[in-house]
Design a protein around this motif. Structure first.
Motif, short mmCIF file in Angstrom:
data_model
loop_
_atom_site.label_atom_id
_atom_site.label_comp_id
_atom_site.label_asym_id
_atom_site.label_seq_id
_atom_site.Cartn_x
_atom_site.Cartn_y
_atom_site.Cartn_z
N ASP A 1 13.62 -109.43 -0.85
CA ASP A 1 12.96 -108.56 -1.50
C ASP A 1 13.97 -107.36 -1.92
OD1 ASP A 1 10.72 -109.80 -0.52
OD2 ASP A 1 10.23 -108.56 1.08
N PRO B 1 17.57 -112.74 -14.50
CA PRO B 1 16.62 -112.60 -15.41
C PRO B 1 15.70 -111.20 -15.08
CG PRO B 1 16.77 -114.46 -14.47
CD PRO B 1 17.74 -113.87 -13.88
N SER B 2 15.78 -110.70 -14.03
CA SER B 2 14.83 -109.66 -13.90
C SER B 2 15.61 -108.44 -14.34
CB SER B 2 14.58 -109.27 -12.47
OG SER B 2 13.96 -110.58 -11.99
N GLY C 1 8.33 -104.10 -10.13
CA GLY C 1 7.84 -105.23 -10.75
C GLY C 1 6.53 -104.47 -11.91
N ASP D 1 13.54 -106.78 -9.93
CA ASP D 1 12.28 -106.97 -8.82
C ASP D 1 12.54 -108.21 -8.10
OD1 ASP D 1 8.68 -108.25 -9.71
OD2 ASP D 1 9.85 -107.02 -8.00
N GLY D 2 12.96 -107.93 -7.02
CA GLY D 2 13.14 -109.18 -5.84
C GLY D 2 11.81 -109.40 -5.27
N THR E 1 8.38 -109.48 -6.11
CA THR E 1 7.48 -110.64 -6.89
C THR E 1 8.29 -111.76 -7.20
OG1 THR E 1 7.64 -109.47 -8.99
CG2 THR E 1 5.79 -108.79 -7.32
N GLU E 2 9.55 -111.63 -7.66
CA GLU E 2 10.43 -112.59 -8.13
C GLU E 2 10.98 -113.56 -6.89
OE1 GLU E 2 11.00 -113.48 -11.17
OE2 GLU E 2 10.06 -111.97 -12.14
N LEU F 1 20.49 -115.28 -9.66
CA LEU F 1 18.98 -115.20 -9.84
C LEU F 1 18.53 -114.01 -10.36
CD1 LEU F 1 18.10 -117.74 -7.03
CD2 LEU F 1 18.51 -118.22 -9.28
N PHE G 1 13.43 -112.88 -4.24
CA PHE G 1 14.73 -113.09 -4.04
C PHE G 1 15.12 -113.31 -2.56
CE2 PHE G 1 18.25 -110.64 -2.30
CZ PHE G 1 19.38 -111.12 -2.75
N SER H 1 15.02 -105.01 -4.67
CA SER H 1 14.30 -104.61 -5.70
C SER H 1 15.04 -103.09 -6.03
CB SER H 1 13.07 -104.35 -5.41
OG SER H 1 12.24 -105.63 -5.15
#
Length: 357
Positions: free
Chosen positions: A71, A15-16, A82, A47-48, A50-51, A12, A53, A73
């Motif tokens: 979180d 994508p970031s 982010g 970026d975990g 806002t995404e 996951l 994680f 990141s």
């Protein structure tokens, strides 16, 4: 949580992760050799926060005891995870992330216990480099800083110029929560959970490479090293107490510790002492993994050294008198040099065998 679920959660992150390949002009193309693959990473960020994680590790079969990682990141130092400008640079045209570079290297093939045996066999290795692989560790020892302060300042400036011209500094954040049930019938406040936040600020790699090859009787083998400089690592934690059937939990303690100016250089396998990875069947018929760095050849004399230095250490629980280092200080911070030094660490022989992996 099984391994496939772990891989799913890790996927996951993809994508970031933004990677841009930079076009090269005619002059830059003329510098390429066609050996291996070189990659310049731009706008690198994960970026975990806002995404959203989150990865859960079940410590018991019924899932009542858990560790929850969230979180995660990774972003450029001085920015916010982010944000549009949070991506960082990792590598240049002349100093890129490279994989698949094939070269011939002499690998020790003699009798390690014979001090007169200096036999080597030419072996093809596949090398992978991080940017700055050729940068050597700076001598940050207190002895060097004390004996030659002006020379050290010059060497430090040169080291920083070389490293930060090819990579940005990055920050890493991770939150770790726990979930432990309160024993049934417990009417007192019992530890039920804790929270920990890991903040890594301003890190960059140097001197990092790996060689992969095969050795006679050793199978899959590796040689390599990793260098890492970090401005600071801060670990903050809170533990909570709860009474059965009541909410919310009450914080019973909080603390933090920060390590600053961390320089780590570690050697894990060399052409003289490859790190080999094999499998074996134990007495119960279970296949186990064996990782071994062989004995140092007697003819070699000395193994490459690993060094770790930490400039200062700060404590955040300032109401705890047991942590005071002076009347008003909660820190170890010398005027010159380091608080912690581990110098000249070498591996003579190391063998690790898994147990019921």
């Amino acid at each position: 949580m099984n391994k496939m679920t772990s891989f799913f959660y890790l996927s996951l992150l993809l994508p970031s992760l933004s990677i841009a390949l930079e076009s090269m002009n005619d002059g830059e193309l003329g510098l390429t050799t066609g050996e291996g693959i070189g990659v310049i990473v731009e706008n690198l960020s994960i970026d975990g926060k806002t995404e959203g994680f989150e990865m859960t590790l079940d410590l018991t079969e019924d899932g009542s005891n858990q560790l929850i990682f969230s979180d995660f990141s990774l972003y450029k130092t001085g920015t916010t995870s982010g944000a549009a400008d949070s991506g960082g640079k990792f590598g240049t045209v002349n100093d890129s992330v490279s994989v698949g570079d094939l070269s011939t290297v002499p690998i020790y093939s003699g009798i390690t216990t014979d001090p007169t045996d200096k036999s080597y066999t030419e072996t093809t290795v596949m090398r992978a480099n991080f940017p700055g692989a050729s940068i050597e560790q700076l001598d940050r020892s207190t002895a060097n800083q004390t004996a030659n302060s002006s020379g050290y300042a010059t060497d430090l400036a040169d080291f920083n110029d070389a490293l930060y011209s090819i990579t940005d500094k990055f920050d890493l954040d991770l939150t770790i929560d726990s979930k432990f049930p309160v024993p049934s019938g417990d009417l007192t406040k019992s530890p039920g959970t804790f929270n920990a936040d890991l903040e890594v600020v301003g890190f960059a790699t140097y001197g990092t490479y790996s060689d992969i090859f095969a050795t006679v009787g050793g199978g899959f083998s590796m040689a390599g090293a990793t260098g890492l400089y970090i401005d600071s690592v801060k670990l903050s934690s809170n533990s909570y107490a709860v009474t059965e059937g009541t909410v919310p939990a009450v914080s019973v303690s909080n603390s933090s510790i920060s390590f600053n100016g961390i320089d780590i250089y570690t050697v894990l396998g060399t052409a003289d002492q490859p790190l080999t990875i094999n499998t074996l069947l134990d007495d119960g018929g279970t296949s186990q993994i064996v990782m071994e760095i062989g004995a140092l050849p007697a003819s070699k004399g000395f193994a490459p050294k690993s060094n770790i230095t930490v400039e200062s250490i700060f404590f955040g629980e300032q109401n705890n008198s047991a942590l005071q280092t002076s009347a008003s200080t909660y820190a170890f911070q010398p005027q010159v040099g380091n608080t912690l030094e581990i110098l000249g660490l070498s591996i003579q022989h190391l063998k690790i065998t898994t147990k019921d992996l």
